[in-house]
Design an enzyme around this catalytic site. Structure first.
Site, PDB file in Angstrom:
ATOM      1  N   ARG A 235       0.815  -1.215   0.000  1.00  0.00           N
ATOM      2  CA  ARG A 235       0.000   0.000   0.000  1.00  0.00           C
ATOM      3  C   ARG A 235       0.849   1.266   0.000  1.00  0.00           C
ATOM      4  O   ARG A 235       0.619   2.184  -0.799  1.00  0.00           O
ATOM      5  CB  ARG A 235      -0.936   0.015   1.213  1.00  0.00           C
ATOM      6  CG  ARG A 235      -2.166  -0.834   1.076  1.00  0.00           C
ATOM      7  CD  ARG A 235      -2.666  -1.263   2.430  1.00  0.00           C
ATOM      8  NE  ARG A 235      -1.618  -2.000   3.118  1.00  0.00           N
ATOM      9  CZ  ARG A 235      -1.327  -3.281   2.853  1.00  0.00           C
ATOM     10  NH1 ARG A 235      -2.023  -3.933   1.974  1.00  0.00           N
ATOM     11  NH2 ARG A 235      -0.349  -3.887   3.482  1.00  0.00           N
TER      12      ARG A 235
ATOM     13  N   LYS B  14      25.626  -5.122  -1.784  1.00  0.00           N
ATOM     14  CA  LYS B  14      27.094  -5.063  -1.831  1.00  0.00           C
ATOM     15  C   LYS B  14      27.673  -4.412  -0.578  1.00  0.00           C
ATOM     16  O   LYS B  14      28.883  -4.223  -0.489  1.00  0.00           O
ATOM     17  CB  LYS B  14      27.540  -4.264  -3.061  1.00  0.00           C
ATOM     18  CG  LYS B  14      27.057  -4.831  -4.383  1.00  0.00           C
ATOM     19  CD  LYS B  14      27.419  -3.890  -5.523  1.00  0.00           C
ATOM     20  CE  LYS B  14      26.828  -4.362  -6.849  1.00  0.00           C
ATOM     21  NZ  LYS B  14      26.978  -3.364  -7.916  1.00  0.00           N
TER      22      LYS B  14
ATOM     23  N   HIS C 146       5.595   6.105  11.401  1.00  0.00           N
ATOM     24  CA  HIS C 146       5.034   5.973  10.056  1.00  0.00           C
ATOM     25  C   HIS C 146       4.086   7.163   9.849  1.00  0.00           C
ATOM     26  O   HIS C 146       2.858   7.006   9.796  1.00  0.00           O
ATOM     27  CB  HIS C 146       4.296   4.639   9.922  1.00  0.00           C
ATOM     28  CG  HIS C 146       4.005   4.224   8.517  1.00  0.00           C
ATOM     29  ND1 HIS C 146       4.195   5.050   7.424  1.00  0.00           N
ATOM     30  CD2 HIS C 146       3.514   3.060   8.013  1.00  0.00           C
ATOM     31  CE1 HIS C 146       3.843   4.405   6.325  1.00  0.00           C
ATOM     32  NE2 HIS C 146       3.427   3.203   6.649  1.00  0.00           N
TER      33      HIS C 146
END
Lengths: 310, 162
Positions: free
Chosen positions: A53, A82, A131
């Protein structure tokens, strides 16, 4: 709203939030008002964790603003494999994009990353931390369904590791909201979050282990998934799992106006029969991610260009 | 009188345990058992030739028992002194020149300490290989990581970066 980056919801005032939500409502009503304003803009997507989402709604939002995205792709196919540091990655992608969206499994990742870049950086989730863009779409959905003042909200499930919960709790302290946190003892809010909430003027919070006692008084019930994998003992999980699932019958005890939300994905904490009730708002909530992120990107990109708000 | 809170030990003081220094810093009234952590937090390990004397569990009027650290040839900066407050909030700092204490003051708690402590949260971005200097906000009763937000109230010396 004059922010260079969006890292946590703690940085947002009530005025900031209302600016974004009002703008999102305008865009929602008539997406053409933003037109191709950002036709030359590129958004860099850096997702170090899986996302459906959040990533797709950011991508949709940018494209609906007329712009485009550049995507780091999976961690496995990137230079991270890497051994490249996050600091180097964001400095490189900053050279390609006009703004960055970062999701990372480490807490504080966005706080650190924004120290290395000048373009706007949006935290799309940092481990169990924050968030904030999810919070803005949550607030938008709450405002549409129940209003943000004189609000009684229950937030239930995994409150310990649930970054959406932490960000929402901080943001709600800007409003006249009574917050009830419902969880097993082992998944209560982190003490750091409780500490912060107590430091914030106007915060009214209570913690519970059972939904029953508080359900009838709620305007909003915000459910999150109890993360089975967090429990050291399967038996401990089984003791609490059933208590934090709701179905249509559970909601018989709730107000007719109760709004049920969930940041998704859900597993079994909301039974499918709730979907057919007027309570269910979680798919609407997910859809609201697009206009809210369009509004946010529009504001931050214009801020970065030195343009004033309309 | 058991406290010798500066460089003024007297010859007839039979309790003399730590010799006077000519030039440098005496850190007095360190909580008992914290002397080695004081050196750690200051990054003093003797590798640069500093002459360091330590008194541990010395009788003290104020603290009952205290530690004393004397560092020859080095005057602590204010930043270093402030950081000391995290583990030695009662400490007094005596700057010594030519055997005389020319400056004496208490430590003060800073608002922020950088590059001194490491975050105990293994999920914090500062615990990986990123080129980031740790930063902790100093609270009334602990410290808080400026990146992940973790609050630490107990055993702060264990966070001292090696």
């Amino acid at each position: 709203m004059r922010h260079d980056h969006l890292i946590t919801s703690k940085q947002l005032s009530r005025a900031d939030i209302e600016t974004v939500l009002d703008r999102a409502a305008e865009i929602d009503a008539d997406p053409s008002i933003v037109g191709d304003r950002h036709a030359d803009a590129l958004l860099g997507l850096l997702f170090f964790e899986p996302s459906t989402r959040t990533k797709m709604s950011f991508e949709t939002a940018m494209k609906r603003l007329g712009g485009d995205v550049v995507d780091m792709g999976s961690v496995e196919s990137s230079s991270v494999k890497k051994g490249e540091t996050l600091a180097d990655t964001v400095r490189v992608i900053e050279g390609y994009a006009d703004a960055l969206v970062l999701r990372h499994p480490k807490q504080g990742a966005a706080t650190m990353a924004c120290e290395f870049v000048d373009v706007p950086l949006l935290n799309a989730g940092d481990g169990a931390g924050h968030h904030p863009t999810q919070t803005l779409l949550d607030l938008y959905t709450i405002r549409e369904n129940a209003g943000l003042d004189d609000l009684t909200i229950g937030i239930m499930g995994d409150l310990k590791y649930g970054r959406t919960v932490h960000s929402l709790a901080y943001a709600l302290t800007n409003f006249d909201a009574r917050q009830h946190f419902i969880s097993p003892e082992s998944l209560q809010l982190p003490r750091e979050v409780v500490y912060d909430l107590h430091q914030r003027e106007g915060a009214r919070i209570r913690e519970h282990e059972s939904l029953d006692e508080i359900l009838p008084s709620l305007d909003v019930l915000y459910v999150t998934r109890i993360q089975r994998e967090r429990f050291p003992d399967e038996n401990e999980y089984q003791k609490v799992a059933g208590e934090y699932q709701i179905d249509a019958a559970t909601l018989d005890a709730a107000s007719d106006d109760l709004t049920v939300m969930h940041p998704l994905p859900r597993v079994d904490e909301i039974a499918p029969d709730v979907d057919e009730t007027d309570h269910a708002a979680y798919f609407e909530q997910a859809h609201n991610g697009v206009p809210v992120r369009m509004a946010l990107l529009d504001l931050l990109l214009r801020n970065a260009r030195g343009e004033t708000d309309d | 009188m058991t406290d010798r809170d500066d460089n003024s030990d007297t010859v007839d003081d039979h309790k003399l345990r730590v010799s006077k220094i000519q030039d440098g810093t005496v850190i007095d009234h360190v909580r008992a058992g914290q002397a080695l952590n004081v050196l750690a937090i200051l990054g003093i390990d003797g590798s640069e030739g500093e002459e360091v004397s330590i008194g541990m569990n010395v009788p003290s009027d104020r603290l009952a028992r205290k530690d004393i650290v004397k560092v020859e040839g080095r005057e602590l900066s204010q930043d270093e002194v402030d950081v000391l407050s995290l583990i030695a909030p009662d400490a007094s700092i005596n700057i010594v020149r030519d055997y005389d204490v020319i400056e004496k003051h208490r430590v003060e708690r800073p608002d922020v300490v950088t590059g001194v402590l490491s975050c105990p949260n293994s999920g914090c971005i500062t615990t990986g290989d990123e080129p980031v200097t740790s930063r902790f906000d100093v609270l009334d009763d602990g410290v808080r990581c400026g990146y992940c937000g973790r609050i630490v109230r107990d055993d702060i010396p264990s966070l001292i970066e090696s």
